[in-house]
Design an enzyme around this catalytic site. Structure first.
Site, PDB file in Angstrom:
ATOM      1  CG  ASP A   1     -13.476   3.680   5.800  1.00 50.84           C
ATOM      2  OD1 ASP A   1     -14.657   3.866   5.408  1.00 50.84           O
ATOM      3  OD2 ASP A   1     -12.480   3.881   5.069  1.00 50.84           O
TER       4      ASP A   1
ATOM      5  CE  LYS B   1      -3.944   2.143   2.381  1.00 54.89           C
ATOM      6  NZ  LYS B   1      -4.944   2.026   3.462  1.00 54.89           N
TER       7      LYS B   1
HETATM    8  P1  ADP Z   1      -7.756   3.122   0.845  1.00 55.71           P
HETATM    9  O1  ADP Z   1      -7.327   3.741   2.122  1.00 55.71           O
HETATM   10  O2  ADP Z   1      -7.285   3.867  -0.362  1.00 55.71           O
HETATM   11  O3  ADP Z   1      -9.200   2.757   0.788  1.00 55.71           O
HETATM   12  P2  ADP Z   1      -7.238   0.294   1.255  1.00 55.71           P
HETATM   13  O4  ADP Z   1      -6.278  -0.119   2.325  1.00 55.71           O
HETATM   14  O5  ADP Z   1      -8.673   0.127   1.568  1.00 55.71           O
HETATM   15  O6  ADP Z   1      -6.900   1.778   0.810  1.00 55.71           O
HETATM   16  O7  ADP Z   1      -6.893  -0.486  -0.078  1.00 55.71           O
HETATM   17  C1  ADP Z   1      -7.609  -0.190  -1.263  1.00 55.71           C
HETATM   18  C2  ADP Z   1      -8.012  -1.489  -1.948  1.00 55.71           C
HETATM   19  O8  ADP Z   1      -6.838  -2.240  -2.287  1.00 55.71           O
HETATM   20  C3  ADP Z   1      -8.837  -2.434  -1.076  1.00 55.71           C
HETATM   21  O9  ADP Z   1     -10.217  -2.099  -1.095  1.00 55.71           O
HETATM   22  C4  ADP Z   1      -8.540  -3.772  -1.741  1.00 55.71           C
HETATM   23  O10 ADP Z   1      -9.300  -3.941  -2.913  1.00 55.71           O
HETATM   24  C5  ADP Z   1      -7.072  -3.625  -2.137  1.00 55.71           C
HETATM   25  N1  ADP Z   1      -6.206  -4.141  -1.056  1.00 55.71           N
HETATM   26  C6  ADP Z   1      -5.818  -3.485   0.058  1.00 55.71           C
HETATM   27  N2  ADP Z   1      -5.069  -4.253   0.872  1.00 55.71           N
HETATM   28  C7  ADP Z   1      -4.964  -5.453   0.253  1.00 55.71           C
HETATM   29  C8  ADP Z   1      -4.333  -6.698   0.598  1.00 55.71           C
HETATM   30  N3  ADP Z   1      -3.650  -6.834   1.731  1.00 55.71           N
HETATM   31  N4  ADP Z   1      -4.438  -7.734  -0.271  1.00 55.71           N
HETATM   32  C9  ADP Z   1      -5.148  -7.590  -1.422  1.00 55.71           C
HETATM   33  N5  ADP Z   1      -5.764  -6.461  -1.796  1.00 55.71           N
HETATM   34  C10 ADP Z   1      -5.681  -5.386  -0.983  1.00 55.71           C
HETATM   35 MG    MG Z   2     -10.363   1.273   1.732  1.00 55.29          MG
END
Ligand code: ADP
Ligand code: MG
Length: 353
Positions: free
Chosen positions: A159, A65
């Site tokens: 959230d 991320k």
């Molecule tokens: P934001 O703060 O931008 O919403 P997230 O942490 O929710 O960020 O990540 C955005 C998207 O990325 C998630 O909704 C998911 O689809 C994908 N994602 C996030 N973390 C993971 C993970 N550990 N493994 C697979 N996909 C992930």
């Molecule tokens: Mg998110």
């Protein structure tokens, strides 16, 4: 695409109050791409991009991320460190995604996370084929375990939504992993928490009313998630933001048999108990765990060998369904159930509002 809406905040110091700053994970300054190979994109928000990557040394897959250090011209490193600190606090819960490492680049801090290969449970809410009720029950139970763990650690997620509940695998449907702790807060640290944040469709009425936030705020979201998995519809979404807010604050929910065809009455009862206006009237995560919906023997996965998805199109055609016999066993017996996770459970863009 759904995105986080963050508004501030009559509390003045939103984003700075109650942020955690203690981390043990080193933030490596060595180039991220010398250690990992990026192999694709998994998701994208306003300030973050999540990429699939492979650790070169081990061949293991992770989700990286990339979080912007500067947002709207402001230094947001503290928010990223807070997100890391929360992930560290939840390290012992299998229901929360694990933080593997962290890197810093010119513009981003990169959180290297355990990879959830099954994607978002959101995909199962919008699909033409909804999950069988027994699967939904299992996923909601796991979500409650995670939420319970957070709340025991005095953390609130704030959230929770189907985009932030991921699955370890898609076929067969795996276990849940809660992600995205950007809005999570520690309760009680700096007095009362009253922030206005979240995504309108999923936020509890107390957030809209700028009333104190408690652990019950997350339970509202669990109710919304359960509603969406069971019906394939978002309970409060309106044609525009105003209509959505109105639906939330009036608890304007469709509980009609058409919307809830082919799921048990107990599912409706579970959701009804969570989508109530007064936070103090909502059951806690622990109380939810003993709701009879989550313990219906007749719907156990073992008696559903096909794992057949429920065709959405058939749901509204008035098909007769029988209510499974209500589970009258007491809690002690339930805890002994082979499907039980109760033992572990001893112990969860567009602009401003
Ligand atoms: P934001 O703060 O931008 O919403 P997230 O942490 O929710 O960020 O990540 C955005 C998207 O990325 C998630 O909704 C998911 O689809 C994908 N994602 C996030 N973390 C993971 C993970 N550990 N493994 C697979 N996909 C992930
Ligand atoms: Mg998110």
């Amino acid at each position: 695409m759904m995105s986080r809406r963050r508004i501030d905040s009559r509390s003045g110091a939103a984003g700075t109050t109650g942020l955690l700053s203690d981390i043990n994970t080193p933030i490596c300054s060595e180039p991220f791409e010398s250690v990992y190979e990026i192999t694709g994109e998994l998701g994208r928000g306003k300030f973050a991009v999540v990429r699939r990557c492979v650790e070169k040394a081990s061949g293991k897959v992770f989700a990286a991320k990339f979080l912007k250090k500067r947002r709207r011209g402001r230094d947001c490193r503290a928010e990223v460190v807070h997100e890391m600190a929360v992930l560290e606090m939840t390290r012992n819960s299998a229901r929360v995604v694990n933080l593997h490492a962290a890197y810093e680049t010119d513009h981003d801090i990169v959180l290297v996370l355990e990879y959830a290969a099954g994607g978002e449970i959101f995909d199962h809410c919008i699909s033409d084929e909804l999950l069988p009720e027994a699967q939904i029950i299992r996923l909601i139970r796991q979500t409650l375990e995670g939420v319970h763990y957070l709340h025991q650690s005095s953390l609130v997620h704030l959230d929770l939504k189907p985009q932030n509940i991921l699955l370890t695998s898609l076929t067969p449907v795996g276990d849940i992993k809660i992600v995205d702790f950007g809005l999570a807060r520690r309760l009680g640290a700096v007095g009362e928490l009253r922030e206005i944040l979240g995504t309108p469709e999923y936020v509890a009425p107390e957030i809209l009313n700028y009333e104190p936030i408690t652990t019950s705020t997350d339970l509202w979201s669990v109710g919304v998630i359960a509603y969406m998995l069971v019906t394939g519809e978002s309970p409060f979404v309106g044609d525009d933001k105003q209509e959505t807010y109105l639906n939330v604050s009036q608890i304007n929910v469709d509980y009609s048999r058409e919307t809830f065809s082919r799921v048990s009455e107990l599912a409706v009862d579970f959701i009804r108990k969570l989508l109530v206006k007064a936070p103090e009237d909502r059951p806690s995560a622990a109380e939810c765990m003993s709701h009879p919906w989550l313990w219906q023997q007749s719907l156990s996965l073992t008696s559903d060998p096909s794992y057949a998805p429920r065709p959405l199109r058939e749901r509204s055609c008035g098909t007769k369904w029988t209510m499974p016999p209500e589970d009258t066993e007491d809690k002690e017996n339930m805890i002994e159930s082979p499907h039980s996770h109760a033992k572990k459970f001893r112990l969860e863009e567009d602009g401003d509002f």
